[in-house]
Structure formats: structure tokens, C-alpha cells
Scaffold this motif. Structure first.
Motif, PDB file in Angstrom:
ATOM      1  N   THR A  19     -48.685  -0.865 -62.406  1.00 42.43           N
ATOM      2  CA  THR A  19     -48.372  -2.103 -63.370  1.00 42.43           C
ATOM      3  C   THR A  19     -48.874  -2.388 -64.370  1.00 42.43           C
ATOM      4  O   THR A  19     -47.853  -2.982 -65.234  1.00 42.43           O
ATOM      5  N   SER A  67     -37.623  -1.316 -64.087  1.00 42.65           N
ATOM      6  CA  SER A  67     -38.879  -0.989 -64.187  1.00 42.65           C
ATOM      7  C   SER A  67     -39.713  -0.839 -63.037  1.00 42.65           C
ATOM      8  O   SER A  67     -40.586  -0.100 -62.524  1.00 42.65           O
ATOM      9  N   ARG A 113     -41.565   2.556 -61.447  1.00 43.30           N
ATOM     10  CA  ARG A 113     -43.224   2.307 -60.949  1.00 43.30           C
ATOM     11  C   ARG A 113     -42.956   2.722 -59.497  1.00 43.30           C
ATOM     12  O   ARG A 113     -43.953   3.427 -58.730  1.00 43.30           O
ATOM     13  N   MET A 123     -46.442  -0.335 -66.810  1.00 43.67           N
ATOM     14  CA  MET A 123     -45.328  -0.632 -66.722  1.00 43.67           C
ATOM     15  C   MET A 123     -44.849  -1.931 -67.146  1.00 43.67           C
ATOM     16  O   MET A 123     -43.586  -2.351 -67.527  1.00 43.67           O
TER      17      MET A 123
END
Length: 283
Positions: free
Chosen positions: A72, A61, A65, A75
Motif C-alpha cells: 500500500t 491504483s 495493487r 502504491m
């Protein structure tokens, strides 16, 4: 009065938590377009490679990202992505991996020496295979298929074994890759996948020309040996045990000549540990 306020606040928090848990998130079209148009993907391959070869398990992740500018909040709610949206994003991510190249100016990230054209092509394909398998592990429900983890370990070992790749295929890097605690972290703590990784790593070691697990010199300390017992046959373990016992005998002679209680205690603990080693699954 205060109790009523507290009760109201508690109920409000519960409602917010329920609402958040029920929320469905969609990946914006601009993120999909960013993945579709992405170039210069060496960094993505390298970050995935470093993630899966490290000790923290497979958690892509943060990598995804950073690479594609995903906020954020989106994600953080990865598990709540709409199935269609998640599948669409994964497909574009696999396509991006297929497009990745290692340009001449960035070869130093993956190679310690100068690779031949064939080695560079082989290394790139291994990195792509690793990235594809890691993405599949990330995007599908746990526990992921054990074969995906085994494929990643297999490709990592092959990458290390190439002539000029970095990290190089030496005893230290191989030992770090096949340590039982690392394999457990790699599998996300899934026992079935960990057992499959151990079985593969043992087979790899037994078929390789390496002997670094069978001598005292192959370890930082006797305290680390238990992470590798699964990979050793009884005969190999006996050779390792004998190596440590010879060391303990020599140290004991020196300690008898010049008594030192802490060293004597440490030798006693070491011998007790060494004598207690037994082959572990898979045998």
C-alpha cells in the motif's frame, strides 16, 4: 516551556513532510517479475473494464495493487515513483495486457450468452484496447490526452453492442455510459476532455438507430434529463418536452378532479423544469 515544545514539534512535522514530499520511490524487481510472469489475467481486464465504465473515474491504483501484490505504501506514493521505474512498470503492464486471454471457463464474466469464436475474439480485443488506454491515462500526467478518454468510451460502446456481451447494449446501459456527470467523472474533471467525450457521445447517438433519449420512458425521472441535453438536437428535445407535457396535462386533469396539494406542487415544478430545458454544448 510548553510553547518551545510546541514550536519544536511543529518544525519537526514540517521537516518530515518535506522529506516525504521529496522522496523518490522505486518499484522492486520482484514486482516487475510478478507482472512479467502473470497469467490468468481475465480478472485484471474485468476490473479495469468495471472501473472505466463506472461512475468514479479512472483510478487503477487499487486494481494494480491487488493484482500484483504491491504494498500500500508504494502504491500510495505512485506520483513519486522514479520516472524510469514507472516507465518500466507501465511497459510490463502493457505487455501483460497483450498476453491476456479469456479462457472458456471464465467467459461468464464477460458474456451473458455463448459467443461465437469471432465475437469472443472481438470482445477480447476491445477489452485489451480499453485496458491499454486506461493504463496510459493512469500513468501519464493529467490532464491526459482527450483522445484516450474518447477511445475508451468508443470501445465500451462497441463492447456493449456485441450480441452476447455483458452488460448488454440496451437503453439503460447506454444511458448510464453517456450521462454527462459520468463523462465528467471519467475525464477526472477535465473540461476539455469532458467536452471531447460529449461531442463523441452525441455523434454516436445521432448516428445510431436509438431514440431512448427522446421519450419520457427513457428516463427514471425528469430530474435526470439535464444530464443528456447535450446529446439532443432541438427537434429531439421538443419531442421529449412534448412527451412530458402530455403526461403533465393528463395528471393535471386527474388532480383537478381530486385535488391533492403535494401532487399539484410536484406537477408545477416538473412543468417549470421541462419548459426550461434548452440544448446544451455541444449542439
Amino acid at each position: 516551556m510548553h510553547e518551545a515544545l510546541l514550536s519544536e514539534l511543529r518544525q519537526f512535522v514540517v521537516e518530515l513532510e518535506q522529506k516525504e514530499a521529496a522522496a523518490i520511490y522505486f518499484v522492486p524487481d520482484e514486482i516487475i517479475k510478478a507482472v512479467k510472469k502473470a497469467k490468468s489475467l481475465e480478472k485484471l481486464l474485468h476490473e479495469i473494464f468495471m472501473q472505466v465504465s463506472g461512475n468514479g473515474g479512472i483510478h487503477l491504483s487499487p486494481v494494480i495493487r491487488r493484482e500484483f501484490g504491491i504494498n500500500t505504501e508504494l502504491m500510495d506514493h505512485f506520483k513519486q515513483w522514479a520516472p524510469y521505474s514507472k516507465e518500466r512498470f507501465e511497459d510490463e503492464l502493457h505487455d501483460a495486457i497483450d498476453r491476456a486471454e479469456i479462457r472458456a471457463g471464465n467467459q461468464g464474466v464477460f458474456f451473458a450468452g455463448t459467443p461465437s469464436k469471432k465475437e469472443a475474439e472481438d470482445a477480447l480485443q476491445l477489452l485489451k484496447d480499453i485496458a491499454h488506454a486506461a493504463v496510459s491515462c493512469q500513468f501519464h500526467a493529467k490532464p491526459a490526452v482527450s483522445e484516450l478518454y474518447v477511445e475508451i468510451l468508443d470501445k465500451l460502446l462497441q463492447f456493449y453492442a456485441l450480441a452476447n456481451t455483458y452488460p448488454e447494449g440496451n437503453a439503460v446501459s447506454y444511458r448510464n455510459l453517456i450521462s454527462a456527470d459520468r463523462l465528467y467523472a471519467m475525464s477526472g474533471g477535465d473540461d476539455t476532455s469532458t467536452d471531447a467525450l460529449k461531442a463523441f457521445a452525441k455523434e454516436w447517438y445521432q448516428q445510431s438507430p436509438h431514440t431512448f433519449l427522446e421519450s419520457m420512458e427513457g428516463y427514471f425521472s425528469y430530474e435526470y434529463v439535464h444530464h443528456f441535453l447535450y446529446a439532443l438536437t432541438e427537434d429531439q428535445l421538443e419531442r421529449l418536452r412534448s412527451d412530458y407535457i402530455r403526461y403533465i396535462e393528463e395528471e393535471f386533469k386527474l388532480t383537478r378532479a381530486k385535488p391533492e396539494i403535494n401532487h399539484a406542487k410536484n406537477l408545477k415544478i416538473m412543468l417549470e423544469t421541462v419548459l426550461g430545458w434548452t440544448p446544451q454544448y455541444p449542439v
